[in-house]
Write a protein that holds these residues in place. Sequence first.
Motif, PDB file in Angstrom:
ATOM      1  N   GLN A   1       0.844  -1.193   0.000  1.00 31.33           N
ATOM      2  CA  GLN A   1       0.000   0.000   0.000  1.00 31.33           C
ATOM      3  C   GLN A   1       0.876   1.237   0.000  1.00 31.33           C
ATOM      4  OE1 GLN A   1      -2.934   0.245   3.120  1.00 31.33           O
ATOM      5  NE2 GLN A   1      -4.123   1.755   1.979  1.00 31.33           N
ATOM      6  N   ILE A   2       0.543   2.192  -0.853  1.00 30.17           N
ATOM      7  CA  ILE A   2       1.269   3.463  -0.880  1.00 30.17           C
ATOM      8  C   ILE A   2       0.932   4.196   0.412  1.00 30.17           C
ATOM      9  CG2 ILE A   2       1.536   5.666  -2.090  1.00 30.17           C
ATOM     10  CD1 ILE A   2       0.643   4.162  -4.654  1.00 30.17           C
ATOM     11  N   PRO A   3       1.938   4.561   1.210  1.00 36.63           N
ATOM     12  CA  PRO A   3       1.673   5.187   2.519  1.00 36.63           C
ATOM     13  C   PRO A   3       0.739   6.389   2.422  1.00 36.63           C
ATOM     14  CG  PRO A   3       4.005   4.670   2.300  1.00 36.63           C
ATOM     15  CD  PRO A   3       3.377   4.401   0.956  1.00 36.63           C
ATOM     16  N   ASN A   4      -0.187   6.462   3.377  1.00 32.11           N
ATOM     17  CA  ASN A   4      -1.139   7.575   3.475  1.00 32.11           C
ATOM     18  C   ASN A   4      -2.010   7.729   2.233  1.00 32.11           C
ATOM     19  OD1 ASN A   4      -0.025   8.375   6.053  1.00 32.11           O
ATOM     20  ND2 ASN A   4       1.702   9.198   4.899  1.00 32.11           N
ATOM     21  N   SER A   5      -2.317   6.608   1.589  1.00 32.86           N
ATOM     22  CA  SER A   5      -3.188   6.655   0.414  1.00 32.86           C
ATOM     23  C   SER A   5      -4.020   5.379   0.374  1.00 32.86           C
ATOM     24  CB  SER A   5      -2.361   6.779  -0.869  1.00 32.86           C
ATOM     25  OG  SER A   5      -2.084   5.499  -1.411  1.00 32.86           O
ATOM     26  N   PRO A   6      -5.105   5.378  -0.396  1.00 34.05           N
ATOM     27  CA  PRO A   6      -5.914   4.166  -0.529  1.00 34.05           C
ATOM     28  C   PRO A   6      -5.427   3.244  -1.641  1.00 34.05           C
ATOM     29  CG  PRO A   6      -7.017   5.992  -1.593  1.00 34.05           C
ATOM     30  CD  PRO A   6      -5.742   6.546  -1.008  1.00 34.05           C
ATOM     31  N   PHE A   7      -4.319   3.583  -2.287  1.00 37.05           N
ATOM     32  CA  PHE A   7      -3.860   2.847  -3.456  1.00 37.05           C
ATOM     33  C   PHE A   7      -2.756   1.843  -3.128  1.00 37.05           C
ATOM     34  CE2 PHE A   7      -5.448   6.970  -4.877  1.00 37.05           C
ATOM     35  CZ  PHE A   7      -6.413   6.579  -5.787  1.00 37.05           C
ATOM     36  N   TRP A   8      -2.720   0.784  -3.934  1.00 35.85           N
ATOM     37  CA  TRP A   8      -1.708  -0.259  -3.806  1.00 35.85           C
ATOM     38  C   TRP A   8      -0.882  -0.281  -5.089  1.00 35.85           C
ATOM     39  CZ3 TRP A   8      -1.319  -3.981   0.277  1.00 35.85           C
ATOM     40  CH2 TRP A   8      -2.240  -3.783   1.305  1.00 35.85           C
ATOM     41  N   VAL A   9       0.370  -0.716  -4.978  1.00 41.04           N
ATOM     42  CA  VAL A   9       1.259  -0.797  -6.141  1.00 41.04           C
ATOM     43  C   VAL A   9       2.037  -2.100  -6.074  1.00 41.04           C
ATOM     44  CG1 VAL A   9       3.134   0.473  -4.965  1.00 41.04           C
ATOM     45  CG2 VAL A   9       3.035   0.441  -7.472  1.00 41.04           C
ATOM     46  N   LEU A  10       2.307  -2.693  -7.237  1.00 39.22           N
ATOM     47  CA  LEU A  10       3.151  -3.895  -7.225  1.00 39.22           C
ATOM     48  C   LEU A  10       4.593  -3.458  -7.010  1.00 39.22           C
ATOM     49  CD1 LEU A  10       4.960  -4.306 -10.030  1.00 39.22           C
ATOM     50  CD2 LEU A  10       2.771  -4.920 -10.973  1.00 39.22           C
ATOM     51  N   THR A  11       5.368  -4.282  -6.321  1.00 41.57           N
ATOM     52  CA  THR A  11       6.740  -3.873  -5.989  1.00 41.57           C
ATOM     53  C   THR A  11       7.788  -4.897  -6.394  1.00 41.57           C
ATOM     54  OG1 THR A  11       6.596  -4.800  -3.752  1.00 41.57           O
ATOM     55  CG2 THR A  11       5.964  -2.485  -4.025  1.00 41.57           C
ATOM     56  N   ASN A  12       7.387  -5.985  -7.072  1.00 42.54           N
ATOM     57  CA  ASN A  12       8.393  -6.990  -7.399  1.00 42.54           C
ATOM     58  C   ASN A  12       9.092  -6.730  -8.729  1.00 42.54           C
ATOM     59  OD1 ASN A  12       6.337  -7.721  -9.206  1.00 42.54           O
ATOM     60  ND2 ASN A  12       6.863  -9.898  -9.056  1.00 42.54           N
ATOM     61  N   SER A  13       8.805  -5.613  -9.370  1.00 46.03           N
ATOM     62  CA  SER A  13       9.480  -5.275 -10.625  1.00 46.03           C
ATOM     63  C   SER A  13      10.896  -4.775 -10.328  1.00 46.03           C
ATOM     64  CB  SER A  13       8.689  -4.202 -11.382  1.00 46.03           C
ATOM     65  OG  SER A  13       8.483  -3.076 -10.555  1.00 46.03           O
ATOM     66  N   ASN A  14      11.759  -4.830 -11.349  1.00 43.97           N
ATOM     67  CA  ASN A  14      13.140  -4.370 -11.145  1.00 43.97           C
ATOM     68  C   ASN A  14      13.200  -2.844 -11.093  1.00 43.97           C
ATOM     69  OD1 ASN A  14      13.164  -3.387 -13.830  1.00 43.97           O
ATOM     70  ND2 ASN A  14      13.887  -5.342 -14.610  1.00 43.97           N
ATOM     71  N   THR A  15      14.363  -2.328 -10.743  1.00 44.42           N
ATOM     72  CA  THR A  15      14.514  -0.875 -10.557  1.00 44.42           C
ATOM     73  C   THR A  15      14.207  -0.101 -11.831  1.00 44.42           C
ATOM     74  OG1 THR A  15      16.173  -1.248  -8.840  1.00 44.42           O
ATOM     75  CG2 THR A  15      16.108   0.940  -9.818  1.00 44.42           C
ATOM     76  N   THR A  16      14.628  -0.631 -12.974  1.00 37.10           N
ATOM     77  CA  THR A  16      14.358   0.045 -14.252  1.00 37.10           C
ATOM     78  C   THR A  16      12.857   0.174 -14.478  1.00 37.10           C
ATOM     79  OG1 THR A  16      16.408  -0.793 -15.188  1.00 37.10           O
ATOM     80  CG2 THR A  16      14.739  -0.038 -16.737  1.00 37.10           C
ATOM     81  N   ARG A  17      12.120  -0.904 -14.199  1.00 37.48           N
ATOM     82  CA  ARG A  17      10.669  -0.868 -14.369  1.00 37.48           C
ATOM     83  C   ARG A  17      10.037   0.121 -13.388  1.00 37.48           C
ATOM     84  NH1 ARG A  17       7.564  -1.751 -18.272  1.00 37.48           N
ATOM     85  NH2 ARG A  17       8.746  -3.634 -18.708  1.00 37.48           N
ATOM     86  N   LYS A  18      10.536   0.152 -12.149  1.00 35.96           N
ATOM     87  CA  LYS A  18      10.001   1.109 -11.164  1.00 35.96           C
ATOM     88  C   LYS A  18      10.224   2.539 -11.639  1.00 35.96           C
ATOM     89  CE  LYS A  18      10.328  -1.619  -6.883  1.00 35.96           C
ATOM     90  NZ  LYS A  18      10.759  -2.911  -7.438  1.00 35.96           N
ATOM     91  N   LYS A  19      11.382   2.811 -12.232  1.00 34.61           N
ATOM     92  CA  LYS A  19      11.654   4.156 -12.757  1.00 34.61           C
ATOM     93  C   LYS A  19      10.692   4.487 -13.894  1.00 34.61           C
ATOM     94  CE  LYS A  19      16.473   4.833 -11.453  1.00 34.61           C
ATOM     95  NZ  LYS A  19      17.777   5.329 -11.877  1.00 34.61           N
TER      96      LYS A  19
END
Length: 199
Positions: A157-175
């Motif tokens: 969960q994105i802190p202080n928000s109602p939204f969720w994000v996937l986090t298993n992608s690599n750094t390039t994908r996150k950028k």
Amino acid sequence: MKTIEIDDDIYQYIASKTEQIGESASDILRRLLIEAQTNTTGTNNVQLNEISNNPATLEHAQADTTPATTNTNDTQSNTNKAKKKKANSNVFDFLNKEDLNMQKNVVSRFLFILSLLNRAHKDSFNVVLDIKGRNRLYFAETEEELNSSGSSTNPKQIPNSPFWVLTNSNTTRKKMILTEVATHLGYSEEQAEKIREML
């Protein structure tokens, strides 16, 4: 230089007043004190310059000035300016380099930056729900929705928000995700680059 302890809510308030990347808490506090002094007294520019160069003179300058009269029109004007500033806020208004540096890994920095973007664009941040990969969602309103969109998504969960994000992608994908978020929120290509490089 002296070290002082302050409550978390006070620190967050100071951090929210950041005007440029890398501005220290001490610099922000000094600016806020000088602005408060300017708004409530008849301090002239010479005194302000003296205060800027030597914060210890702030108390002396305050003692030597008389309160300025408050005009209702000025108060309304200041309120309108504050509303306009809030409407035009961006992630750089909330970024504090010290807070960013406290995030010790890529995932925590990723979530921290998204949290700042949500804070700056609360009314329009839901546009992130339109950002998707070919076969999976990047954002959702529930953890289950992300889990059902693919395997091992590792939703957070994105802190202080109602939204969720996937986090298993690599750094390039996150950028790339941060770049798309910035673009969807109306940032220029140059600003999106700066946001991406925070990661």
